[in-house]
Design an enzyme around this catalytic site. Structure first.
Site, PDB file in Angstrom:
ATOM      1  NE  ARG A   1     -14.908   3.381   1.856  1.00 34.81           N
ATOM      2  CZ  ARG A   1     -14.101   2.453   1.327  1.00 34.81           C
ATOM      3  NH1 ARG A   1     -13.407   2.718   0.244  1.00 34.81           N
ATOM      4  NH2 ARG A   1     -13.988   1.261   1.887  1.00 34.81           N
TER       5      ARG A   1
ATOM      6  CG  ASP B   1      -2.171   0.845   0.970  1.00 34.81           C
ATOM      7  OD1 ASP B   1      -3.257   0.265   0.803  1.00 34.81           O
ATOM      8  OD2 ASP B   1      -2.043   2.101   0.909  1.00 34.81           O
TER       9      ASP B   1
ATOM     10  CE  LYS C   1     -18.454  -6.339  -6.232  1.00 37.43           C
ATOM     11  NZ  LYS C   1     -18.865  -6.827  -4.938  1.00 37.43           N
TER      12      LYS C   1
ATOM     13  CE  LYS D   1     -16.437   1.590  -5.658  1.00 39.35           C
ATOM     14  NZ  LYS D   1     -16.526   0.458  -6.578  1.00 39.35           N
TER      15      LYS D   1
ATOM     16  CG  ASN E   1     -22.107  -4.934  -5.495  1.00 37.14           C
ATOM     17  OD1 ASN E   1     -22.334  -5.972  -4.877  1.00 37.14           O
ATOM     18  ND2 ASN E   1     -21.045  -4.203  -5.265  1.00 37.14           N
TER      19      ASN E   1
ATOM     20  CE  LYS F   1      -5.503   2.032   4.670  1.00 40.59           C
ATOM     21  NZ  LYS F   1      -6.361   1.948   3.495  1.00 40.59           N
TER      22      LYS F   1
ATOM     23  CB  CYS G   1     -19.788  -1.715  -2.783  1.00 42.75           C
ATOM     24  SG  CYS G   1     -18.130  -2.211  -2.295  1.00 42.75           S
TER      25      CYS G   1
HETATM   26  N1  LIG Z   1     -15.197  -2.433   0.596  1.00 48.45           N
HETATM   27  C1  LIG Z   1     -15.956  -3.420   0.166  1.00 48.45           C
HETATM   28  O1  LIG Z   1     -16.857  -3.896   0.847  1.00 48.45           O
HETATM   29  C2  LIG Z   1     -15.722  -3.998  -1.213  1.00 48.45           C
HETATM   30  C3  LIG Z   1     -16.296  -5.237  -1.542  1.00 48.45           C
HETATM   31  C4  LIG Z   1     -16.077  -5.751  -2.806  1.00 48.45           C
HETATM   32  C5  LIG Z   1     -15.327  -5.048  -3.740  1.00 48.45           C
HETATM   33  N2  LIG Z   1     -14.805  -3.829  -3.402  1.00 48.45           N
HETATM   34  C6  LIG Z   1     -14.010  -3.122  -4.412  1.00 48.45           C
HETATM   35  O2  LIG Z   1     -12.622  -3.310  -4.123  1.00 48.45           O
HETATM   36  C7  LIG Z   1     -11.874  -2.140  -4.473  1.00 48.45           C
HETATM   37  C8  LIG Z   1     -11.137  -1.624  -3.254  1.00 48.45           C
HETATM   38  O3  LIG Z   1     -12.094  -1.236  -2.282  1.00 48.45           O
HETATM   39  P1  LIG Z   1     -11.699  -1.033  -0.754  1.00 48.45           P
HETATM   40  O4  LIG Z   1     -12.962  -0.849  -0.008  1.00 48.45           O
HETATM   41  O5  LIG Z   1     -10.735  -2.086  -0.345  1.00 48.45           O
HETATM   42  O6  LIG Z   1     -10.942   0.373  -0.857  1.00 48.45           O
HETATM   43  P2  LIG Z   1      -9.971   1.000   0.243  1.00 48.45           P
HETATM   44  O7  LIG Z   1      -9.989   2.464  -0.012  1.00 48.45           O
HETATM   45  O8  LIG Z   1     -10.323   0.485   1.592  1.00 48.45           O
HETATM   46  O9  LIG Z   1      -8.543   0.410  -0.144  1.00 48.45           O
HETATM   47  C9  LIG Z   1      -7.823   0.771  -1.290  1.00 48.45           C
HETATM   48  C10 LIG Z   1      -6.344   0.850  -0.893  1.00 48.45           C
HETATM   49  O10 LIG Z   1      -5.559   1.006  -2.060  1.00 48.45           O
HETATM   50  C11 LIG Z   1      -4.457   1.835  -1.728  1.00 48.45           C
HETATM   51  N3  LIG Z   1      -3.880   2.353  -2.976  1.00 48.45           N
HETATM   52  C12 LIG Z   1      -4.447   3.177  -3.886  1.00 48.45           C
HETATM   53  N4  LIG Z   1      -3.590   3.385  -4.916  1.00 48.45           N
HETATM   54  C13 LIG Z   1      -2.490   2.649  -4.656  1.00 48.45           C
HETATM   55  C14 LIG Z   1      -1.262   2.437  -5.347  1.00 48.45           C
HETATM   56  N5  LIG Z   1      -1.000   3.019  -6.526  1.00 48.45           N
HETATM   57  N6  LIG Z   1      -0.351   1.633  -4.797  1.00 48.45           N
HETATM   58  C15 LIG Z   1      -0.591   1.040  -3.601  1.00 48.45           C
HETATM   59  N7  LIG Z   1      -1.721   1.197  -2.890  1.00 48.45           N
HETATM   60  C16 LIG Z   1      -2.661   1.987  -3.423  1.00 48.45           C
HETATM   61  C17 LIG Z   1      -5.070   2.895  -0.822  1.00 48.45           C
HETATM   62  O11 LIG Z   1      -4.088   3.530  -0.033  1.00 48.45           O
HETATM   63  C18 LIG Z   1      -6.033   2.031   0.003  1.00 48.45           C
HETATM   64  O12 LIG Z   1      -5.423   1.554   1.192  1.00 48.45           O
HETATM   65  C19 LIG Z   1     -12.897  -1.170  -5.044  1.00 48.45           C
HETATM   66  O13 LIG Z   1     -12.943  -1.316  -6.435  1.00 48.45           O
HETATM   67  C20 LIG Z   1     -14.200  -1.625  -4.440  1.00 48.45           C
HETATM   68  O14 LIG Z   1     -15.320  -1.289  -5.215  1.00 48.45           O
HETATM   69  C21 LIG Z   1     -14.970  -3.301  -2.161  1.00 48.45           C
END
Ligand SMILES: NC(=O)c1ccc[n+]([C@@H]2O[C@H](COP(=O)([O-])OP(=O)(O)OC[C@H]3O[C@@H](n4cnc5c(N)ncnc54)[C@H](O)[C@@H]3O)[C@@H](O)[C@H]2O)c1
Length: 436
Positions: A327, A30, A204, A263, A208, A35, A260
């Protein structure tokens, strides 16, 4: 197997610890240094049941490592999962800049074959774009595959959902990619659904949007119930017992939120229109959902007449129980509207108060649910935490200035409210009023 994860948030970190739990060696990357510092101390950067235990367990087992460099992810794992955010931009288009940047960095550092897997939720055709972009940035003659492996976890039960999924979907276009992903999921006891990359991407977004549609359908029924005197819980219960319909994600309230559904619904509508398929039904989900909160707010305003200078207790801030994720939380939008109308707010949430304080330092953050009610002109329930469902309503009555509850989640015991002579307004239901 060695697995790399890029983006260690709600999806990436959960996947990482769960892959480690299944015996793989995992590197989580990350770019957020704060973090990472927390993770290295086995502290979870967000609230998720079971996370601190698995972090500690697999740092000790040496199957879980952390880095802030995507380059390290490329060297480490044969399978590299992209788990960065894909937020909404204008008219719901998904912002793919984080995914694109990671794909480019992987390509620029590729020395041997790697399988690059989209786990972030992405619009159909993203796999093709990743492939094309990587092809442009690769130095030399190195092979790679791009696959899709959408994530279906729910925050609050994310670890359980990941370790025991209903199914795993893998979208692949080569036998090698399929075999590597089967290796990743070797220890998981569930059906593996193998599809094309595009179908996996669409599964996916379509899933959703379907769940959001189901919630929205219940919310629309609630409006019909309010206008006709029927009770929405009775209606959805009677419907949901039919297995073809099902009871999950089928309840009325102040609308869905979270990182989720809002968006992903907008992104599905956007990509449909972009490729020439009208999506009025999908657009309507989002509009109806936003309207649900407006209706609830209007009901509060109608009942309390003037909000300026009133003190209101709010139970629940996170977008759902068991998470501190704010969010798109309906509670936050409600708080903003109540504040703008001049109400003083006494808020409570079992875990989301620290995150809320960063956005709204001027609210009163209560020590417990009863403290929130102290001297308030009404109580508003915005998130259905179990402790609110089980709250001692006699104490609530004794603590409120006016014994009135607005239940945005239909989770408060109506019978008890009636016995205590309190007033309760729900969603899609007749109000409970003293003496009725
Ligand atoms: N949160 C959920 O319940 C959920 C469930 C299914 C799918 N998703 C999908 O998964 C994806 C991630 O969601 P999330 O909730 O985990 O987001 P999040 O914001 O919690 O995590 C994303 C992480 O990516 C890191 N990041 C961004 N750019 C980066 C880079 N270039 N290099 C390294 N780290 C980087 C950020 O610092 C962050 O920690 C999204 O597309 C979301 O739609 C989320």
């Amino acid at each position: 197997m060695k697995i790399s994860i890029v983006g260690s948030g709600h999806v990436g970190l959960v996947s990482g610890v769960c892959f480690a739990e299944k015996g793989h060696e995992v590197l989580c990357v990350d770019h957020d240094k704060d973090k990472l510092a927390k993770l290295k101390r086995s502290e979870s950067p967000f609230f998720e049941p079971g996370m601190p235990e698995l972090l500690a367990k697999h740092q000790a087992s040496k199957r879980l490592h952390f880095s802030d460099r995507t380059e390290d992810a490329v060297d480490f794992g044969q399978a590299i999962f992209i788990c960065v955010g894909t937020p909404s931009t204008e008219r719901g288009k998904a912002d793919m800049s984080f995914v694109e940047k990671v794909a480019r960095t992987i390509a620029e550092n590729l020395k041997d074959y790697r399988l690059v897997i989209e786990k972030s939720t992405v619009p159909i055709k993203t796999g093709e774009r990743i492939k094309r972009t990587m092809g442009r940035y690769i130095k030399g003659d190195v092979n790679f595959d791009v696959a899709s492996n959408p994530e279906f976890l729910r925050e609050g039960s994310a670890i359980e959902d990941t370790l025991k999924p209903d199914r795993v979907v893998i979208g692949v276009d080569s036998a090698k990619a399929e075999s590597l992903l089967r290796e990743v999921y070797k220890g998981f006891d569930c059906p593996i659904v193998v599809t094309s990359v595009g179908s996996a991407e669409l599964i996916k977004h379509a899933s959703n949007s379907f769940l959001a549609l189901k919630i929205t359908y219940a919310n629309w029924l609630a409006r019909l119930c309010e206008a006709s005197g029927a009770d929405v819980d009775e209606v959805v219960n009677g419907m949901g017992l039919d297995h073809r319909i099902g009871k999950h994600f089928f309840g009325a309230g102040i609308g869905y939120g979270g990182s989720c559904f809002p968006k992903d619904v907008d992104a599905l509508a956007h990509i449909s229109e972009e490729i020439g398929v009208d999506a009025p039904m999908i657009r309507l989900i989002s509009d109806t959902n936003k309207g649900q909160l407006e209706r609830f707010y209007n009901m509060i305003e109608r009942e309390l007449w003037v909000l300026n200078d009133k003190t209101l207790a709010v139970w629940g801030l996170a977008f759902k129980p068991n998470t501190d994720d704010l969010r798109e939380a309906p509670a936050l939008r409600l708080i903003e509207k109540l504040k703008a109308a001049g109400a003083r707010l006494r808020v409570h949430d079992p875990v989301a108060m620290p995150n809320t304080r960063k956005l709204h330092p001027d609210l009163y953050y209560a020590n417990d649910p009863i403290d929130a009610c102290n001297g308030a002109d009404a109580l508003i329930v915005a998130t259905e935490w179990p402790q609110y469902k089980q709250a001692d309503l006699a104490k609530v009555k004794a603590t409120l200035r006016v014994p009135m509850i607005f239940d945005g989640r239909n989770c408060i015991d109506r019978k008890r409210v009636s016995e205590l002579g309190m007033t309760l307004f729900g969603v899609g239901k007749e109000p409970v009023k003293p003496g009725e």
